[in-house]
Design an enzyme around this catalytic site. Structure first.
Site, PDB file in Angstrom:
ATOM      1  N   GLY A   8      74.408 -12.153  -1.384  1.00 57.04           N
ATOM      2  CA  GLY A   8      74.460 -13.482  -0.779  1.00 57.04           C
ATOM      3  C   GLY A   8      75.760 -13.710  -0.037  1.00 57.04           C
ATOM      4  O   GLY A   8      76.838 -13.493  -0.577  1.00 57.04           O
ATOM      5  N   ALA A  12      80.280 -18.586  -1.747  1.00 59.08           N
ATOM      6  CA  ALA A  12      80.713 -17.785  -2.897  1.00 59.08           C
ATOM      7  C   ALA A  12      80.801 -16.302  -2.525  1.00 59.08           C
ATOM      8  O   ALA A  12      81.814 -15.645  -2.774  1.00 59.08           O
ATOM      9  CB  ALA A  12      79.754 -18.002  -4.067  1.00 59.08           C
ATOM     10  N   ASN A  33      72.891  -9.507   2.433  1.00 57.31           N
ATOM     11  CA  ASN A  33      72.474 -10.869   2.797  1.00 57.31           C
ATOM     12  C   ASN A  33      71.238 -10.784   3.681  1.00 57.31           C
ATOM     13  O   ASN A  33      71.131  -9.872   4.508  1.00 57.31           O
ATOM     14  CB  ASN A  33      73.596 -11.598   3.540  1.00 57.31           C
ATOM     15  CG  ASN A  33      73.318 -13.087   3.652  1.00 57.31           C
ATOM     16  OD1 ASN A  33      73.264 -13.794   2.651  1.00 57.31           O
ATOM     17  ND2 ASN A  33      73.126 -13.575   4.856  1.00 57.31           N
ATOM     18  N   VAL A  76      67.023  -9.506  -1.033  1.00 53.24           N
ATOM     19  CA  VAL A  76      66.972  -9.068  -2.433  1.00 53.24           C
ATOM     20  C   VAL A  76      65.637  -9.518  -3.020  1.00 53.24           C
ATOM     21  O   VAL A  76      65.291 -10.699  -2.951  1.00 53.24           O
ATOM     22  CB  VAL A  76      68.136  -9.701  -3.239  1.00 53.24           C
ATOM     23  CG1 VAL A  76      68.010  -9.377  -4.720  1.00 53.24           C
ATOM     24  CG2 VAL A  76      69.483  -9.250  -2.687  1.00 53.24           C
ATOM     25  N   GLU A 164      73.767 -38.158   4.048  1.00 58.46           N
ATOM     26  CA  GLU A 164      74.341 -37.565   5.270  1.00 58.46           C
ATOM     27  C   GLU A 164      73.258 -37.366   6.337  1.00 58.46           C
ATOM     28  O   GLU A 164      73.493 -37.579   7.528  1.00 58.46           O
ATOM     29  CB  GLU A 164      75.027 -36.239   4.927  1.00 58.46           C
ATOM     30  CG  GLU A 164      76.287 -36.448   4.078  1.00 58.46           C
ATOM     31  CD  GLU A 164      77.289 -35.313   4.194  1.00 58.46           C
ATOM     32  OE1 GLU A 164      76.870 -34.153   4.136  1.00 58.46           O
ATOM     33  OE2 GLU A 164      78.489 -35.607   4.347  1.00 58.46           O
TER      34      GLU A 164
END
Ligand SMILES: Cc1cc2nc3c(=O)[nH]c(=O)nc-3n(C[C@H](O)[C@H](O)[C@H](O)COP(=O)(O)OP(=O)(O)OC[C@H]3O[C@@H](n4cnc5c(N)ncnc54)[C@H](O)[C@@H]3O)c2cc1C
Length: 391
Positions: A8, A12, A33, A76, A164
């Site tokens: 990913g 992070a 990714n 994945v 938002e």
């Protein structure tokens, strides 16, 4: 050499790669990714509302990570934790000695009928862009038919993403009204939620609500949506029907569903980690970002998952891998939130910031530039100057 796999390329995963590339320990690091780009997830709602374009929030991964990191663009499918292998859609399996699992978030629909298959969601660039195209298609159809029911939008949820998004939609209405030939009031945007920005003080939440109400948004608070239909939503104890041609489901997030599939001990696809980010059963794994659940020692509750905490988790997890490989003591995870900033479209917002030991609350026109600066700083830290200069 030690094989490290990072899954990913969100906040992070990107931060983990940055720290791993700087490591003095000899590591062979591979990042997997599904897309060739990292995206700024905190700005996805702007793409969904059409106030921004995907190119402004995407950063090419190969340009952004160190040349020391191998990059595999693939999806994945599963993680075989007993064999230390990750199963990929196109490239077979990859072995690891250490795993950084940063597979991120997915919408949480709590099993609500229609929330997955009818409502629009905002969780990646593809669905955010598709959302905007759905709005444009409805506006085009209105131009042909003059059917005002096409101009109705429901936003389910009263948290960050919902508010938002409402700010951006409200900003677009006058422009859409002019272009597609209707009065601003003809566009009905309703927000249905149990509560409004519960993370902010009542005073600041009230400011935000009033600001959006003045822009034409209607709030139905204290209610939960129990079903999404093609023509609207059902909400509240008395099962009231609210007509909506388009419904956005922004009522919650959970971790990536691969967590359950791969047999993690998880709750809503989030895995509770120890105070040093480790796992008891698989000490060669670090779970970081929105797939992790980290306990706040002060409250005893899990911290809310955010981009901000994801970055701190990634840095701490890399420190702990290095400590382990060098035979040093684990490094405890410490998190001091910098606060929360919520935009209300391009010209207003509310913020609750912790800066240099001070607690600062802001509202109004100063907030969007602040949010922009935070996003740019994050882009610069993750991907360098080129990414920070985009948009
Ligand atoms: C509209 C919106 C506004 C937000 N605003 C804020 C804010 O102001 N401040 C804040 O701190 N947080 C904010 N957040 C929350 C923040 O975006 C998330 O907490 C953060 O994105 C989590 O980062 P992550 O790296 O764990 O995961 P993600 O950002 O979800 O990244 C996961 C990565 O993994 C990839 N991936 C997923 N599945 C697979 C697979 N099977 N195979 C390969 N790759 C895969 C994805 O493509 C993605 O690149 C906001 C979120 C939203 C939606």
């Amino acid at each position: 050499m030690t094989d490290v796999l990072v899954l990913g390329a969100g906040y992070a995963g990107m931060r983990a790669c940055k720290e791993l590339a700087k490591s003095k320990v000899d590591l062979n690091v591979t990042l997997v990714n599904k897309n060739s780009y990292h995206y700024d997830a905190t700005a996805l709602h702007t793409v969904a509302a059409g106030t921004n374009v995907p190119e402004n929030i995407e950063m090419d991964i190969r340009d952004s990570v160190s040349k020391k990191i191998n990059f595999v663009q693939d999806t994945v499918l599963n993680i075989n934790r007993e064999k230390n292998e990750v199963e990929l859609e196109k490239n077979g399996s990859l072995h690891y000695d250490y795993l950084f699992n940063a597979l991120g978030f997915q919408p949480e629909t709590f099993g609500t009928p229609g929330a997955d298959d009818i409502a629009l969601q905002i969780s990646n660039v593809d669905n955010a862009l598709a959302d905007y195209k759905t709005i444009l298609a409805a506006l085009e159809k209105y131009k042909e038919t003059k059917d005002k029911s096409l101009l109705t939008i429901a936003v389910v949820g009263g948290g960050f993403t919902s508010i938002e998004l409402l700010g951006e939609l409200a900003h677009q209405v006058p422009k859409w009204a002019k272009k597609y030939g209707f009065a601003k009031d003809d566009m009905k945007i309703n927000c249905v939620a149990p509560s409004f920005l519960p993370m902010f003080s009542q005073k600041y939440a009230n400011y935000a609500k009033k600001y959006l109400e003045k822009k034409g948004i209607n709030f139905i608070m204290g209610s939960t949506v129990s079903e999404v239909k093609e023509t609207g939503v059902i909400y509240g104890d008395d099962q009231t029907f609210l007509p909506a041609n388009i419904t956005f489901w922004t009522a919650g997030v959970r971790g990536n569903q691969i967590m359950e599939k791969a047999g993690y001990d998880q709750h809503r696809d989030r895995v509770a980690v120890n105070a040093d980010m480790s796992l008891n059963d698989f000490p060669n794994e670090y779970i970081i970002g929105d797939v992790s659940a980290v306990k706040d020692p002060a409250s005893g509750r899990m911290y809310p998952t955010t981009g901000q905490i994801s970055i701190v988790e990634a840095t701490n997890a890399v420190k702990n891998l290095e400590a382990k490989l060098q035979g040093k003591a684990p490094v405890k995870f410490v998190y001091n939130s910098l606060g929360t900033v919520c935009s209300l479209g391009p010209y207003s917002g509310i913020a609750d910031i912790n800066l240099l030991g001070m607690h600062i609350k802001l509202k109004g026109i100063v907030v969007p530039p602040l949010k922009h600066a935070i996003i740019k700083r994050s882009a610069f830290e993750l991907s360098g100057l080129k990414a920070a200069l985009q948009s």
